[in-house]
Design a protein around this motif. Structure first.
Motif, PDB file in Angstrom:
ATOM      1  N   PRO A  15      46.483  37.361  40.817  1.00 16.56           N
ATOM      2  CA  PRO A  15      46.815  38.402  39.830  1.00 16.56           C
ATOM      3  C   PRO A  15      48.320  38.629  39.750  1.00 16.56           C
ATOM      4  N   SER A  16      48.726  39.153  38.611  1.00 16.23           N
ATOM      5  CA  SER A  16      50.145  39.403  38.394  1.00 16.23           C
ATOM      6  C   SER A  16      50.625  40.569  39.259  1.00 16.23           C
ATOM      7  N   THR A  17      51.953  40.715  39.305  1.00 15.20           N
ATOM      8  CA  THR A  17      52.540  41.802  40.080  1.00 15.20           C
ATOM      9  C   THR A  17      52.137  43.155  39.521  1.00 15.20           C
ATOM     10  N   ALA A  18      52.069  43.246  38.187  1.00 13.45           N
ATOM     11  CA  ALA A  18      51.667  44.518  37.579  1.00 13.45           C
ATOM     12  C   ALA A  18      50.239  44.873  37.956  1.00 13.45           C
ATOM     13  N   GLU A  19      49.355  43.878  37.941  1.00 13.84           N
ATOM     14  CA  GLU A  19      47.969  44.156  38.321  1.00 13.84           C
ATOM     15  C   GLU A  19      47.862  44.574  39.781  1.00 13.84           C
ATOM     16  N   ILE A  20      48.623  43.900  40.617  1.00 16.48           N
ATOM     17  CA  ILE A  20      48.597  44.269  42.039  1.00 16.48           C
ATOM     18  C   ILE A  20      49.114  45.688  42.228  1.00 16.48           C
ATOM     19  N   SER A  21      50.152  46.072  41.500  1.00 14.86           N
ATOM     20  CA  SER A  21      50.694  47.425  41.612  1.00 14.86           C
ATOM     21  C   SER A  21      49.672  48.458  41.150  1.00 14.86           C
ATOM     22  N   ARG A  22      48.992  48.176  40.036  1.00 16.96           N
ATOM     23  CA  ARG A  22      47.962  49.099  39.566  1.00 16.96           C
ATOM     24  C   ARG A  22      46.853  49.254  40.611  1.00 16.96           C
ATOM     25  N   ALA A  23      46.447  48.137  41.209  1.00 13.03           N
ATOM     26  CA  ALA A  23      45.402  48.212  42.233  1.00 13.03           C
ATOM     27  C   ALA A  23      45.882  48.982  43.457  1.00 13.03           C
ATOM     28  N   GLU A  24      47.150  48.825  43.840  1.00 16.66           N
ATOM     29  CA  GLU A  24      47.682  49.556  44.993  1.00 16.66           C
ATOM     30  C   GLU A  24      47.720  51.046  44.733  1.00 16.66           C
ATOM     31  N   LYS A  25      48.069  51.446  43.500  1.00 17.99           N
ATOM     32  CA  LYS A  25      48.056  52.870  43.177  1.00 17.99           C
ATOM     33  C   LYS A  25      46.643  53.423  43.197  1.00 17.99           C
ATOM     34  N   LEU A  26      45.680  52.609  42.823  1.00 18.00           N
ATOM     35  CA  LEU A  26      44.306  53.087  42.827  1.00 18.00           C
ATOM     36  C   LEU A  26      43.791  53.295  44.247  1.00 18.00           C
ATOM     37  N   VAL A  27      44.022  52.332  45.126  1.00 15.40           N
ATOM     38  CA  VAL A  27      43.414  52.378  46.461  1.00 15.40           C
ATOM     39  C   VAL A  27      44.347  52.967  47.510  1.00 15.40           C
ATOM     40  N   ARG A  28      45.643  53.176  47.135  1.00 13.79           N
ATOM     41  CA  ARG A  28      46.634  53.755  48.054  1.00 13.79           C
ATOM     42  C   ARG A  28      46.853  52.887  49.290  1.00 13.79           C
ATOM     43  N   ARG A  49      41.752  39.430  49.259  1.00  7.70           N
ATOM     44  CA  ARG A  49      41.619  39.052  47.853  1.00  7.70           C
ATOM     45  C   ARG A  49      40.352  39.666  47.260  1.00  7.70           C
ATOM     46  N   ARG A  50      39.307  39.710  48.036  1.00  7.22           N
ATOM     47  CA  ARG A  50      38.091  40.340  47.542  1.00  7.22           C
ATOM     48  C   ARG A  50      38.313  41.824  47.273  1.00  7.22           C
ATOM     49  N   ALA A  51      39.059  42.481  48.167  1.00  7.29           N
ATOM     50  CA  ALA A  51      39.353  43.896  47.948  1.00  7.29           C
ATOM     51  C   ALA A  51      40.174  44.087  46.678  1.00  7.29           C
ATOM     52  N   LEU A  52      41.144  43.190  46.448  1.00  8.02           N
ATOM     53  CA  LEU A  52      41.959  43.278  45.230  1.00  8.02           C
ATOM     54  C   LEU A  52      41.106  43.031  43.992  1.00  8.02           C
ATOM     55  N   ASP A  53      40.274  42.017  44.017  1.00  7.87           N
ATOM     56  CA  ASP A  53      39.438  41.721  42.853  1.00  7.87           C
ATOM     57  C   ASP A  53      38.493  42.879  42.549  1.00  7.87           C
ATOM     58  N   ARG A  54      37.929  43.467  43.565  1.00  7.71           N
ATOM     59  CA  ARG A  54      37.025  44.588  43.342  1.00  7.71           C
ATOM     60  C   ARG A  54      37.767  45.790  42.757  1.00  7.71           C
ATOM     61  N   ALA A  55      38.997  46.029  43.243  1.00 12.15           N
ATOM     62  CA  ALA A  55      39.768  47.136  42.685  1.00 12.15           C
ATOM     63  C   ALA A  55      40.110  46.887  41.228  1.00 12.15           C
ATOM     64  N   LEU A  56      40.482  45.655  40.902  1.00 13.25           N
ATOM     65  CA  LEU A  56      40.790  45.338  39.507  1.00 13.25           C
ATOM     66  C   LEU A  56      39.536  45.441  38.632  1.00 13.25           C
ATOM     67  N   GLU A  57      38.399  45.065  39.164  1.00 11.52           N
ATOM     68  CA  GLU A  57      37.162  45.214  38.393  1.00 11.52           C
ATOM     69  C   GLU A  57      36.887  46.674  38.076  1.00 11.52           C
ATOM     70  N   GLU A  58      37.129  47.557  39.055  1.00  5.98           N
ATOM     71  CA  GLU A  58      36.910  48.978  38.812  1.00  5.98           C
ATOM     72  C   GLU A  58      37.894  49.514  37.773  1.00  5.98           C
ATOM     73  N   LEU A  59      39.126  48.993  37.807  1.00  7.94           N
ATOM     74  CA  LEU A  59      40.099  49.425  36.791  1.00  7.94           C
ATOM     75  C   LEU A  59      39.710  48.912  35.410  1.00  7.94           C
ATOM     76  N   ARG A  60      39.187  47.695  35.321  1.00 10.19           N
ATOM     77  CA  ARG A  60      38.763  47.187  34.031  1.00 10.19           C
ATOM     78  C   ARG A  60      37.550  47.963  33.528  1.00 10.19           C
ATOM     79  N   ALA A  61      36.662  48.339  34.459  1.00  6.05           N
ATOM     80  CA  ALA A  61      35.499  49.117  34.036  1.00  6.05           C
ATOM     81  C   ALA A  61      35.897  50.522  33.607  1.00  6.05           C
ATOM     82  N   ASP A  62      36.908  51.083  34.232  1.00  7.98           N
ATOM     83  CA  ASP A  62      37.361  52.439  33.907  1.00  7.98           C
ATOM     84  C   ASP A  62      38.876  52.470  34.060  1.00  7.98           C
ATOM     85  N   PRO A  63      39.628  52.194  32.977  1.00  7.55           N
ATOM     86  CA  PRO A  63      41.100  52.149  33.086  1.00  7.55           C
ATOM     87  C   PRO A  63      41.702  53.468  33.529  1.00  7.55           C
TER      88      PRO A  63
END
Length: 962
Positions: A15-28, A49-63
């Motif tokens: 994932p891109s840096t922006a996606e990783i940053s969004r996931a980090e803000k979500l999961v702290r 990587r699984r934790a990151l993918d799951r966080a991104l999936e939750e963001l895609r499901a609910d931005p």
């Protein structure tokens, strides 16, 4: 389907840096740490990587999601938090406390187990792990029973909340979306989303701990939780009595019993164990008391930022201690009241409660708790507590205890995976806790029947019957003696005494106060406020000794405590170690913890009464010495160290090694009778001239003389020093022991000619100077000694009367009837001579036939009517020693005779030095098999017992030779 899935995972882009940053803000939490390669750290299929993918999936499901789902928190929150915490060179808590090595080991061991479990439960083709397919909001409703489950499911709000939490984020549950939309609409009225997002983007750095995005949004929620906590603390005094009554009732129902009723079969008590699907998510670690288990637990609190932490302990005062630690370590804002049905918090709430509360609320606890820390995990083994833990399949359970190794079979039944071990011995050796000294005190004649107290087998371990133990120990003379002992040895030193029951504790406290010691008895009957005041006075120094039954064995920590007195023995190693743990904490001026065991000094490690040496499996007991921990020589020692030691190990090999190593420091009087004889035999074979008096002094307690005889006989038979063998003969004669004297004469017969002659002189002189044995025994000994020195008496008789040579020649050269006639002729000639010459003639005669032997025996018996007189006449036949001039230094080159004499003297000196510093081969030869055969029947022993003792000693000496 497996091959296309593997190819897809391998080809998945990072994932891109922006996606990783969004996931980090979500999961702290951070997905990348400093210096890590994204291609490696976020490799497809890895847990991170699984934790990151799951966080991104939750963001895609609910931005607009502000926090991760419960499923994500339970599966990845602790794992990512431990990676973040351990990525620092020095892992620290919120207040800057640096975790020690063994505390880091507990965290890293748990992380390794989580990573292994994550790899084992790798995702299937749909990208989801089976274990996290349906996370629940509440603890399993199976605990409640079928009826309560139906009632709960009938509640629409609870059922809807449960379905919302159990649904997959990608499925887009309508009910959950509506709730989130309502919350976000309310939030949009209070803040500007664009400004906050920009500000959060600027603040979040890859190497910093992720901060909560909705910090301002949740202020009201935090204030409410803090108000609830404050209100709960304020109302605690009012509800305390009611809670304690409920806890006692629950504890009596759920805690394991210390005994099994008569008639119960072990098979009946062990029911079939049900399936345990959540066993892979339960871990435990063992840290010694005083080594910082609480700080290690706070390491897990630091590791999880979004998941809640539920800390369970077995006593209410420990709840207060945990709250104090949380506040002191910088986690006061995270302290939360218990969260129950439908309540959630994403700011990592920390709740501390008791196991009794946990059992009462099973099935009603919120799924906000992703980690459950079980303090004193061995207390969670009760039937109801362990069942509630097994049924709650959502969170990760972490047990911690100081006594897990002592009951490891039971702990691992509930917590299968051990992640770290730092036991008492390791902690003391590393200096984490205070060293431990030990002294053993014999309880006395009145209480030596502790071995008769019955043992009661419980679910966890075995313990003495407490009622019988109290009847035995609660005696006024014994209590007064113990108080006087404490005043004599430990006056002014703070300590804790463990008594046999509540009444015994109070009686002891009175006896201590009567001796002028500042002592106080406490028990479970003591009111909580009064108990808190007593403990505070102890910390201030107003009280020096706390006396209790078992109240202060767990859950009480006082670094000031120095002396631990086990007045009431215990058969449980777990209880014993918990007691000892009260004096292991370091304190200024505290050189070591002092442990007092009321047992006999020679008590072995297999005795039912647990001691410090049996707990640590030590080989040797030395009173007052360091048992575990570094030895620091210098000031501060409060206990006198004894010079002598005792073997306390059980195995014969180890005990014999102690005999070999510490032969001259063993307290022989405390050994059992058989080992006393073994020591005497080894000492007689190994004693050197410089240690002779010391060896004899070590047998000062031997009133009957059996051990001294064993020591001297072995020295005569096995010692390599000729001078010591002669000295041993002199001491044997001084004992006036007929059996030992007879055995010594037997041994002399196998010596070389010159040594045999000198030994015979010693024995004849002893028969002249003192009366030993019966007259017939003395007569037999005299003529045996005369036979050993026949050449001496023949030489004297020939010089005195030339006819002697002819008579002896006729006797030797004749046979049959002529031999008997020549014997009678010699006897007739001897009667006409004086007593000295007659004794010499009879001593020089040697018979070959029974008839001649009978004639000589009769003549010798008639002459030995007064054995001392006969011994004196034979002793006169020995040539007198030449008077020695003043001691001169030996010089070489004075002729062949001087050279030969010097060589003989050097050889004798060489023999003496070999005894002083024998080689291993000489020692093994000195320990050759063979105990004195005549000593077996001394001291009033039955013949069978004496024979068995002799065999045991011979077997031990054979083992030493091997």
């Amino acid at each position: 389907m497996a091959e296309p899935t593997s190819v897809a995972l391998a080809a998945a882009p990072i994932p891109s840096t922006a996606e990783i940053s969004r996931a980090e803000k979500l999961v702290r939490e951070r997905f990348l740490h400093g210096g890590e390669d994204p291609a490696v750290a976020l490799a497809p299929g890895s847990p991170r990587r699984r934790a990151l993918d799951r966080a991104l999936e939750e963001l895609r499901a609910d931005p607009k999601a502000k926090h991760p789902s419960t499923a994500w928190r339970r599966e990845f929150s602790l794992l990512l938090g431990l990676e973040r915490l351990l990525s620092d060179s020095e892992p620290k808590l919120a207040d800057g406390t640096v975790l020690s090595a063994h505390q880091v080991d507990a965290l890293s061991g748990t992380l390794a187990a989580l990573l292994a479990e994550a790899q084992r439960t790798a995702p299937s083709g749909n990208g989801r792990a089976a274990a996290s397919a349906s996370p629940e909001l509440l603890a399993s409703a199976d605990i409640l029973g079928p009826d309560e489950e139906e009632d709960t499911n009938a509640n629409g709000g609870v059922a809807a909340a449960t379905r919302g939490a159990d649904s997959d984020p990608r499925d887009g549950s309508d009910q959950q979306d509506k709730e989130e939309e309502e919350e976000e609409e309310a939030e949009e009225l209070l803040e500007d989303d664009d400004a906050d997002d920009a500000e959060d983007d600027d603040d979040l750095e890859p190497v910093q701990r992720a901060a909560p995005e909705e910090e301002d949004d949740d202020d009201d929620e935090d204030d409410d939780l803090e108000d609830d906590v404050d209100g709960e603390i304020a109302d605690e005094d009012e509800e305390q009595a009611e809670e304690e009554a409920a806890e006692r009732e629950s504890e009596s129902e759920e805690e394991p019993r210390d005994w099994v009723e008569e008639g119960e079969d072990e098979e009946d008590s062990l029911a079939d164990q049900p399936e345990d699907p959540n066993a892979a998510k339960r871990f435990w670690f063992e840290h010694a008391t005083g080594a910082g288990k609480t700080v290690a637990a706070l390491g897990f609190v630091e590791a999880t930022q979004t998941g809640g932490v539920l800390i369970l302990t077995h006593r209410r005062n420990l709840v207060d201690q945990f709250h104090g630690e949380l506040r002191d370590r910088g986690y006061s804002k995270r302290i939360s009241r218990p969260l129950l049905k439908g309540e959630d918090s994403v700011k990592g709430p920390v709740t501390v409660e008791t196991y009794q509360w946990f059992v009462r609320n099973a099935g009603k606890i919120s799924s906000a708790y992703t980690i459950v820390i079980c303090d004193e995990a061995h207390t969670a083994l009760g039937e109801k507590t362990s069942a509630a833990i097994r049924e709650w399949t959502g969170p990760i359970f972490i047990g911690m205890t100081a006594t897990g190794a002592l009951i490891a079979r039971h702990v691992t039944d509930l917590f299968p995976t051990q992640t770290s071990r730092f036991d008492l011995a390791q902690a003391a050796r590393r200096g984490v806790i205070a060293p431990l000294r030990c002294v053993r005190i014999s309880p006395g004649v009145g209480v030596r029947t502790i071995a008769k107290v019955p043992l009661r087998r419980g679910e966890v371990d075995t313990e003495f019957d407490q009622d019988e133990l109290a009847k035995l120990l609660d005696q006024q003379p014994f209590n007064v003696a113990v108080a006087n002992l404490y005043k004599t040895r430990f006056n002014g030193v703070p300590g804790v005494v463990y008594a046999a029951g509540v009444r015994h504790a109070y009686n002891l406290a009175e006896a201590f106060r009567a001796e002028g010691i500042k002592a106080q008895g406490v028990s479970g009957e003591t009111p909580k406020r009064e108990l808190a005041e007593i403990l505070a006075r102890y910390e201030r120094g107003d009280i020096d000794v706390l006396i209790n039954a078992q109240l202060l064995a767990e859950g009480w920590n006082s670094p000031r405590a120095t002396v631990c007195v086990h007045l009431a023995p215990t058969a449980s190693k777990r209880i014993y170690q918990q007691r000892v743990g009260r004096v292991t904490r370091r304190h200024p001026g505290k050189e070591a913890g002092l442990v007092v065991d009321f047992v006999h000094p020679a008590t072995k490690n297999d005795d039912p009464v647990v001691t410090l040496h049996s707990l640590l499996d030590r080989d040797v007991y030395r009173g007052g010495a360091i048992v575990v921990g570094p030895v620091r020589r210098g000031r501060g020692r409060r206990m006198r160290v004894e010079r002598r030691v005792l073997p306390v190990c059980v195995e014969e090999e180890r005990r014999f090694a102690v005999f070999e190593r510490e032969l001259w420091r063993i307290a022989v009087e405390h050994l059992d009778y058989g080992e006393q004889h073994l020591w005497a035999a080894l000492a007689g074979a190994r004693v050197a001239p410089t240690g002779w008096r010391r060896a004899r002094a070590m047998l000062h307690f031997d009133r009957g003389g059996e051990l001294k005889s064993r020591f001297l006989i072995t020295a005569v038979e096995r010692n390599k020093n000729p001078q010591l063998r002669m000295r041993a003969l002199t001491d044997i004669a001084a004992l006036r022991d007929p059996d030992a004297f007879d055995t010594a004469i037997d041994i002399i017969g196998g010596w070389p000619r010159e040594e045999r002659k000198e030994a015979s002189k010693i024995m004849l002189r002893a028969l002249v100077e003192r009366r030993i044995g019966r007259r017939d025994q003395a007569t037999a000994w005299i003529w045996r000694l005369a036979e050993y020195t026949r050449d001496v008496h023949e030489e004297y008789a020939v010089q005195r009367w030339p006819e002697t040579k002819r008579l002896l020649g006729l006797l030797v050269n004749s046979a049959g009837g002529a031999h008997a006639r020549n014997a009678r002729r010699l006897i007739h000639a001897a009667r006409k001579q004086d007593r000295r010459l007659a004794a010499a003639l009879l001593a020089a005669a040697l018979a070959h036939t029974p008839e001649a032997e009978e004639a000589l025996r009769g003549a010798r018996t008639r002459m030995a009517r007064k054995p001392p007189a006969l011994a004196r006449e034979l002793l006169r036949n020995f040539p007198k020693r030449r008077a020695r001039n003043a001691r001169r230094r030996r010089k070489g080159g004075k002729g062949a005779a001087n050279g030969s004499n010097g060589a003989s003297r050097a050889q004798a000196a060489k023999g003496g030095s070999a005894s002083e510093a024998p080689t291993e081969g000489v020692l093994n030869e000195a320990l050759a098999s063979g105990a004195p055969r005549a000593v077996d029947h001394v001291g009033g022993l039955e013949p069978a017992a004496g024979d068995k003792l002799g065999r045991d000693v011979r077997e031990a000496l054979d083992h030493a030779e091997q």
